[in-house]
Design a protein around this motif. Structure first.
Motif, PDB file in Angstrom:
ATOM      1  N   VAL A   1      -2.944 -85.172 -27.991  1.00 23.23           N
ATOM      2  CA  VAL A   1      -2.239 -86.370 -28.439  1.00 23.23           C
ATOM      3  C   VAL A   1      -2.082 -87.360 -27.294  1.00 23.23           C
ATOM      4  CG1 VAL A   1      -0.031 -87.238 -29.317  1.00 23.23           C
ATOM      5  CG2 VAL A   1      -1.036 -85.176 -30.307  1.00 23.23           C
ATOM      6  N   SER A   2      -1.701 -86.862 -26.104  1.00 24.55           N
ATOM      7  CA  SER A   2      -1.448 -87.755 -24.985  1.00 24.55           C
ATOM      8  C   SER A   2      -1.536 -86.981 -23.669  1.00 24.55           C
ATOM      9  CB  SER A   2      -0.055 -88.375 -25.120  1.00 24.55           C
ATOM     10  OG  SER A   2       0.381 -88.965 -23.928  1.00 24.55           O
ATOM     11  N   ALA A   3      -2.350 -87.476 -22.757  1.00 19.96           N
ATOM     12  CA  ALA A   3      -2.436 -86.873 -21.427  1.00 19.96           C
ATOM     13  C   ALA A   3      -1.107 -87.023 -20.694  1.00 19.96           C
ATOM     14  CB  ALA A   3      -3.566 -87.524 -20.623  1.00 19.96           C
ATOM     15  N   GLU A   4      -0.441 -88.148 -20.894  1.00 15.42           N
ATOM     16  CA  GLU A   4       0.852 -88.372 -20.258  1.00 15.42           C
ATOM     17  C   GLU A   4       1.891 -87.365 -20.752  1.00 15.42           C
ATOM     18  OE1 GLU A   4      -0.796 -90.899 -21.901  1.00 15.42           O
ATOM     19  OE2 GLU A   4      -1.631 -91.873 -20.145  1.00 15.42           O
ATOM     20  N   LEU A   5       1.857 -87.054 -22.047  1.00 13.16           N
ATOM     21  CA  LEU A   5       2.782 -86.075 -22.601  1.00 13.16           C
ATOM     22  C   LEU A   5       2.514 -84.694 -22.016  1.00 13.16           C
ATOM     23  CD1 LEU A   5       5.059 -85.306 -24.514  1.00 13.16           C
ATOM     24  CD2 LEU A   5       3.345 -85.098 -26.343  1.00 13.16           C
ATOM     25  N   LEU A   6       1.251 -84.338 -21.861  1.00 17.61           N
ATOM     26  CA  LEU A   6       0.911 -83.051 -21.242  1.00 17.61           C
ATOM     27  C   LEU A   6       1.492 -82.973 -19.831  1.00 17.61           C
ATOM     28  CD1 LEU A   6      -0.576 -80.338 -21.119  1.00 17.61           C
ATOM     29  CD2 LEU A   6      -2.619 -81.607 -20.407  1.00 17.61           C
TER      30      LEU A   6
ATOM     31  N   ALA B   1      -9.840 -87.400 -18.812  1.00 18.74           N
ATOM     32  CA  ALA B   1     -11.298 -87.297 -18.769  1.00 18.74           C
ATOM     33  C   ALA B   1     -11.799 -86.397 -19.899  1.00 18.74           C
ATOM     34  CB  ALA B   1     -11.754 -86.742 -17.423  1.00 18.74           C
ATOM     35  N   ARG B   2     -10.952 -85.523 -20.354  1.00 19.98           N
ATOM     36  CA  ARG B   2     -11.270 -84.629 -21.467  1.00 19.98           C
ATOM     37  C   ARG B   2     -10.127 -84.740 -22.461  1.00 19.98           C
ATOM     38  NH1 ARG B   2     -14.634 -80.252 -21.770  1.00 19.98           N
ATOM     39  NH2 ARG B   2     -14.183 -78.964 -23.558  1.00 19.98           N
ATOM     40  N   GLN B   3     -10.454 -84.692 -23.773  1.00 22.21           N
ATOM     41  CA  GLN B   3      -9.427 -84.856 -24.796  1.00 22.21           C
ATOM     42  C   GLN B   3      -9.356 -83.705 -25.785  1.00 22.21           C
ATOM     43  OE1 GLN B   3     -10.141 -88.581 -26.733  1.00 22.21           O
ATOM     44  NE2 GLN B   3     -10.025 -89.746 -24.850  1.00 22.21           N
ATOM     45  N   THR B   4     -10.260 -82.725 -25.675  1.00 25.31           N
ATOM     46  CA  THR B   4     -10.292 -81.674 -26.680  1.00 25.31           C
ATOM     47  C   THR B   4     -10.217 -80.279 -26.065  1.00 25.31           C
ATOM     48  OG1 THR B   4     -12.708 -81.540 -26.675  1.00 25.31           O
ATOM     49  CG2 THR B   4     -11.695 -83.067 -28.265  1.00 25.31           C
ATOM     50  N   ALA B   5      -9.833 -79.342 -26.915  1.00 23.75           N
ATOM     51  CA  ALA B   5      -9.808 -77.926 -26.568  1.00 23.75           C
ATOM     52  C   ALA B   5     -10.010 -77.149 -27.863  1.00 23.75           C
ATOM     53  CB  ALA B   5      -8.474 -77.546 -25.936  1.00 23.75           C
TER      54      ALA B   5
ATOM     55  N   LEU C   1       1.707 -81.513 -29.252  1.00 25.40           N
ATOM     56  CA  LEU C   1       0.751 -81.864 -28.194  1.00 25.40           C
ATOM     57  C   LEU C   1      -0.678 -82.055 -28.697  1.00 25.40           C
ATOM     58  CD1 LEU C   1       0.643 -82.275 -25.130  1.00 25.40           C
ATOM     59  CD2 LEU C   1       0.368 -79.822 -24.882  1.00 25.40           C
ATOM     60  N   TRP C   2      -1.008 -81.473 -29.827  1.00 30.47           N
ATOM     61  CA  TRP C   2      -2.381 -81.473 -30.328  1.00 30.47           C
ATOM     62  C   TRP C   2      -2.439 -81.939 -31.771  1.00 30.47           C
ATOM     63  CZ3 TRP C   2      -5.919 -80.351 -26.688  1.00 30.47           C
ATOM     64  CH2 TRP C   2      -5.474 -79.649 -25.555  1.00 30.47           C
ATOM     65  N   GLU C   3      -3.596 -82.509 -32.150  1.00 30.30           N
ATOM     66  CA  GLU C   3      -3.843 -82.841 -33.546  1.00 30.30           C
ATOM     67  C   GLU C   3      -5.201 -82.274 -33.948  1.00 30.30           C
ATOM     68  OE1 GLU C   3      -3.722 -87.075 -34.074  1.00 30.30           O
ATOM     69  OE2 GLU C   3      -5.347 -87.441 -32.681  1.00 30.30           O
ATOM     70  N   PRO C   4      -5.294 -81.764 -35.179  1.00 32.09           N
ATOM     71  CA  PRO C   4      -6.571 -81.203 -35.622  1.00 32.09           C
ATOM     72  C   PRO C   4      -7.602 -82.306 -35.833  1.00 32.09           C
ATOM     73  CG  PRO C   4      -4.955 -81.129 -37.396  1.00 32.09           C
ATOM     74  CD  PRO C   4      -4.247 -81.648 -36.182  1.00 32.09           C
ATOM     75  N   THR C   5      -8.854 -81.937 -35.696  1.00 25.71           N
ATOM     76  CA  THR C   5      -9.941 -82.880 -35.969  1.00 25.71           C
ATOM     77  C   THR C   5     -10.713 -82.389 -37.186  1.00 25.71           C
ATOM     78  OG1 THR C   5     -11.473 -81.729 -34.510  1.00 25.71           O
ATOM     79  CG2 THR C   5     -10.172 -83.512 -33.542  1.00 25.71           C
TER      80      THR C   5
END
Length: 97
Positions: free
Chosen positions: A11-16, A52-56, A75-79
């Protein structure tokens, strides 16, 4: 290497980064410790933090959220068809754990 099916999108690198500063137990966690908890290479967590990376994978996303002490969908949203996953740069897609 086969592309992952329906990865989870951060969702957000800043939130991580913010959640890593104060986890569910109130303590800070390092990139290396979070990577160990998720079973991924520390560079993957580093790339997630910088954007630089947005998925896991779903398993990695669950492990990261669990170690940070938050619900998966904080923290995550499904694709999928309605929410396509971003294309990761090739040099980042093949980092082994």
């Amino acid at each position: 290497m086969r592309p992952q099916q329906n990865p989870m999108k951060l969702v957000s690198a800043e939130l991580l980064c913010l959640l890593m500063q104060r986890t569910g137990d109130g303590r800070e966690i390092s990139v290396r410790d979070l990577a160990d908890a998720a079973g991924v290479h520390p560079s993957k967590v580093g790339h997630l933090r910088t954007g630089a990376r947005q998925t896991a994978t779903e398993a990695e996303a669950k492990a990261i959220a669990g170690r940070l002490g938050v619900d998966l969908f904080v923290l995550w949203e499904p694709t999928g068809r309605a929410n396509p996953a971003p294309i990761e740069p090739e040099h980042l897609a093949a980092v082994p754990a």
